[in-house]
Design an enzyme around this catalytic site. Structure first.
Site, PDB file in Angstrom:
ATOM      1  N   HIS A  68      17.307  35.495   8.263  1.00 14.01           N
ATOM      2  CA  HIS A  68      17.704  35.097   6.756  1.00 14.01           C
ATOM      3  C   HIS A  68      16.039  34.642   5.933  1.00 14.01           C
ATOM      4  O   HIS A  68      15.545  34.191   6.097  1.00 14.01           O
ATOM      5  CB  HIS A  68      17.758  33.263   7.405  1.00 14.01           C
ATOM      6  CG  HIS A  68      18.779  33.132   7.590  1.00 14.01           C
ATOM      7  ND1 HIS A  68      19.968  32.955   7.420  1.00 14.01           N
ATOM      8  CD2 HIS A  68      18.891  33.195   9.463  1.00 14.01           C
ATOM      9  CE1 HIS A  68      21.493  32.999   7.876  1.00 14.01           C
ATOM     10  NE2 HIS A  68      20.452  33.262   9.471  1.00 14.01           N
ATOM     11  N   ASP A  74      16.080  27.011  -0.382  1.00 11.91           N
ATOM     12  CA  ASP A  74      16.595  26.609  -2.046  1.00 11.91           C
ATOM     13  C   ASP A  74      17.724  25.883  -1.495  1.00 11.91           C
ATOM     14  O   ASP A  74      18.369  26.537   0.376  1.00 11.91           O
ATOM     15  CB  ASP A  74      16.953  27.212  -3.018  1.00 11.91           C
ATOM     16  CG  ASP A  74      18.063  28.413  -3.093  1.00 11.91           C
ATOM     17  OD1 ASP A  74      18.692  28.117  -2.828  1.00 11.91           O
ATOM     18  OD2 ASP A  74      17.142  29.423  -3.466  1.00 11.91           O
ATOM     19  N   ARG A 124      24.452  29.226  11.252  1.00 12.81           N
ATOM     20  CA  ARG A 124      23.798  29.601  12.739  1.00 12.81           C
ATOM     21  C   ARG A 124      24.108  27.314  13.071  1.00 12.81           C
ATOM     22  O   ARG A 124      24.224  27.340  14.532  1.00 12.81           O
ATOM     23  CB  ARG A 124      22.048  28.816  12.093  1.00 12.81           C
ATOM     24  CG  ARG A 124      21.673  30.463  11.843  1.00 12.81           C
ATOM     25  CD  ARG A 124      21.784  31.129  12.657  1.00 12.81           C
ATOM     26  NE  ARG A 124      21.478  32.835  12.367  1.00 12.81           N
ATOM     27  CZ  ARG A 124      21.174  33.373  12.833  1.00 12.81           C
ATOM     28  NH1 ARG A 124      22.435  33.731  13.860  1.00 12.81           N
ATOM     29  NH2 ARG A 124      20.644  34.632  12.830  1.00 12.81           N
ATOM     30  N   GLN A 183      15.112  35.217  15.815  1.00 17.53           N
ATOM     31  CA  GLN A 183      16.661  35.123  14.652  1.00 17.53           C
ATOM     32  C   GLN A 183      16.904  35.086  13.785  1.00 17.53           C
ATOM     33  O   GLN A 183      17.432  35.025  12.824  1.00 17.53           O
ATOM     34  CB  GLN A 183      17.942  34.374  16.307  1.00 17.53           C
ATOM     35  CG  GLN A 183      18.411  35.103  16.751  1.00 17.53           C
ATOM     36  CD  GLN A 183      19.552  34.836  17.694  1.00 17.53           C
ATOM     37  OE1 GLN A 183      19.264  33.354  17.593  1.00 17.53           O
ATOM     38  NE2 GLN A 183      20.788  34.386  17.767  1.00 17.53           N
ATOM     39  N   TRP A 184      15.819  33.742  13.253  1.00 14.45           N
ATOM     40  CA  TRP A 184      15.528  32.909  12.840  1.00 14.45           C
ATOM     41  C   TRP A 184      15.067  33.576  11.272  1.00 14.45           C
ATOM     42  O   TRP A 184      15.748  33.290   9.653  1.00 14.45           O
ATOM     43  CB  TRP A 184      14.916  31.384  12.670  1.00 14.45           C
ATOM     44  CG  TRP A 184      14.780  30.663  11.840  1.00 14.45           C
ATOM     45  CD1 TRP A 184      14.980  30.346  10.331  1.00 14.45           C
ATOM     46  CD2 TRP A 184      15.132  29.524  11.853  1.00 14.45           C
ATOM     47  NE1 TRP A 184      15.165  29.656   9.710  1.00 14.45           N
ATOM     48  CE2 TRP A 184      14.764  28.095  10.515  1.00 14.45           C
ATOM     49  CE3 TRP A 184      15.181  28.466  12.692  1.00 14.45           C
ATOM     50  CZ2 TRP A 184      15.485  27.356  10.729  1.00 14.45           C
ATOM     51  CZ3 TRP A 184      14.844  26.874  13.149  1.00 14.45           C
ATOM     52  CH2 TRP A 184      14.868  26.025  12.035  1.00 14.45           C
ATOM     53  N   ILE A 185      14.377  34.793  11.216  1.00 16.65           N
ATOM     54  CA  ILE A 185      13.696  35.410  10.316  1.00 16.65           C
ATOM     55  C   ILE A 185      14.310  36.547   9.378  1.00 16.65           C
ATOM     56  O   ILE A 185      14.279  36.584   8.559  1.00 16.65           O
ATOM     57  CB  ILE A 185      12.264  35.685  11.060  1.00 16.65           C
ATOM     58  CG1 ILE A 185      11.151  36.146   9.798  1.00 16.65           C
ATOM     59  CG2 ILE A 185      11.948  37.276  11.570  1.00 16.65           C
ATOM     60  CD1 ILE A 185      10.887  34.958   9.110  1.00 16.65           C
ATOM     61  N   THR A 240      24.259  28.787  -8.782  1.00 22.34           N
ATOM     62  CA  THR A 240      23.245  28.718  -9.497  1.00 22.34           C
ATOM     63  C   THR A 240      22.581  27.046  -9.128  1.00 22.34           C
ATOM     64  O   THR A 240      21.094  27.096  -9.223  1.00 22.34           O
ATOM     65  CB  THR A 240      23.716  29.486 -10.397  1.00 22.34           C
ATOM     66  OG1 THR A 240      23.086  30.272 -10.452  1.00 22.34           O
ATOM     67  CG2 THR A 240      21.841  29.243 -11.591  1.00 22.34           C
ATOM     68  N   HIS A 278      24.009  28.580   3.357  1.00 23.49           N
ATOM     69  CA  HIS A 278      24.455  29.756   3.867  1.00 23.49           C
ATOM     70  C   HIS A 278      23.808  29.833   4.975  1.00 23.49           C
ATOM     71  O   HIS A 278      24.115  30.422   6.377  1.00 23.49           O
ATOM     72  CB  HIS A 278      23.362  30.915   3.272  1.00 23.49           C
ATOM     73  CG  HIS A 278      23.851  32.439   3.988  1.00 23.49           C
ATOM     74  ND1 HIS A 278      25.258  33.016   3.650  1.00 23.49           N
ATOM     75  CD2 HIS A 278      23.183  33.519   4.290  1.00 23.49           C
ATOM     76  CE1 HIS A 278      25.193  34.415   3.879  1.00 23.49           C
ATOM     77  NE2 HIS A 278      23.830  34.068   4.608  1.00 23.49           N
TER      78      HIS A 278
END
Length: 339
Positions: free
Chosen positions: A142, A249, A260, A138-140, A118, A255
């Site tokens: 996430h 964030d 990647r 690919q990116w989307i 958090t 992550h």
């Protein structure tokens, strides 16, 4: 090519003239337009008084395009928070007081080590990214970011497409369904590069013909009504470039980067992740160091794998067949152990 959200009025720095031609020059190029260069120079030349935390190392590259692939880039547009914001959130206190950097480093390391996520969510960063459409798809995946993509429904895409460098052309891997194998050379590589360039140029020519309008929107052939932009775009291939603003964030950024920037990730998206790792190091150096130590360069061991290691440390000779691990799990564990 619409992304998550469309806007007929993208932010000023994302504006660009249509139908810029593709260059055969293989050298990296961010292809920033003169208008964008002026806007970037104006933004970098302006200073604003603030009581918010700022990071000098990140301010140095704020708004600047960092080249990626042949014609792409990553730009940091805005950010909120720093290493101190992570510490502050963890301690639920105000002000920096007389704490030492070593104390902040120790707490951030503890948070990373024990997966207390958090506090890392208190920091945010916004990027402007220019990337091939197949990388964007690919990116989307996430889904923990806010995205606004350049819209090919409202605007005409530029004649810019990604052509890999020869060293990144490879055959399908024989042991990995989603990976690359032996690098193509000689005539095979030349043939692929020629096909990619010819197909892309042909696709854009068809796209432009279906649009039937110049950069001002005037019909090129008054007898032909032209096709709507939202339909004409379907003719373009996945190596054409798109752009978006991407805000996330710090926890979810880590992550993304953990997946990647991994050596097993596809090269093209990994190139963007590596550029963003550099911006993270400037932005939150203590969190970056902890991330590299406890995530990027660390290993996750299963319960069974841990028992195997304990048996080995006790002096037992352990083989795969009596380890409780599958052959693949065994190979992965041995790779981690350097065996």
């Amino acid at each position: 090519m619409d992304g998550i959200k469309e806007s007929p009025h993208p932010e000023a720095a994302a504006k660009r003239p249509s139908r810029r031609t593709h260059s055969a020059d293989p050298a990296p190029s961010t292809t920033i337009t003169p208008e964008q260069e002026q806007e970037i120079a104006a933004a970098r030349g302006e200073t604003r008084p603030t009581r918010r935390a700022t990071v000098p190392a990140l301010e140095e590259i704020l708004y600047e395009p960092l080249p990626v692939l042949d014609r792409g880039f990553v730009r940091v547009i805005d950010y909120m928070g720093d290493d101190g914001a992570i510490v502050q959130a963890a301690r639920v206190s105000y002000g920096r007081g007389t704490r030492r950097v070593s104390e902040d480093r120790g707490l951030i390391n503890y948070l990373m080590r024990h997966r207390h996520t958090t506090p890392f969510e208190m920091c945010e960063i916004k990027y402007h990214v220019k990337l091939p459409i197949f990388v964007a798809r690919q990116w989307i995946r996430h889904r923990t970011a806010n995205v606004n993509e350049y819209s090919a429904r409202y605007s005409i895409l530029d004649n810019e497409f990604y052509i890999p460098a020869p060293e990144h052309l490879a055959a399908q891997a024989s042991t990995n369904r989603q990976g690359r194998g032996v690098v193509l050379e000689g005539e095979a590589a030349r043939r692929v590069l020629d096909l990619l360039r010819e197909d892309s140029e042909r696709a854009y020519a068809g796209y432009a013909a279906m649009l039937n309008e110049d950069e001002t929107g005037t019909p090129l052939d008054p007898a032909w009504p032209g096709l709507a932009r939202e339909l004409a775009r379907m003719n373009l291939s996945l190596n054409f470039y798109t752009q978006w603003y991407w805000k996330i964030d710090l926890y979810n950024l880590m992550h993304f980067l953990g997946l990647r920037a991994d050596p097993h990730a596809q090269y093209e998206i990994r190139a963007y992740a590596e550029a963003m790792l550099g911006t993270m190091q400037r932005w939150v150096p203590l969190a970056y160091a902890a991330f590299v130590e406890y995530r990027m360069n660390a290993a996750s061991i299963s319960a069974t794998g841990l028992k195997v290691i304990q048996r080995m440390l006790a002096g037992e000779q352990v083989e795969q067949k009596d380890s409780g691990l599958s052959p693949r799990e065994w190979r992965e564990l041995m790779a981690v152990l350097g065996r």
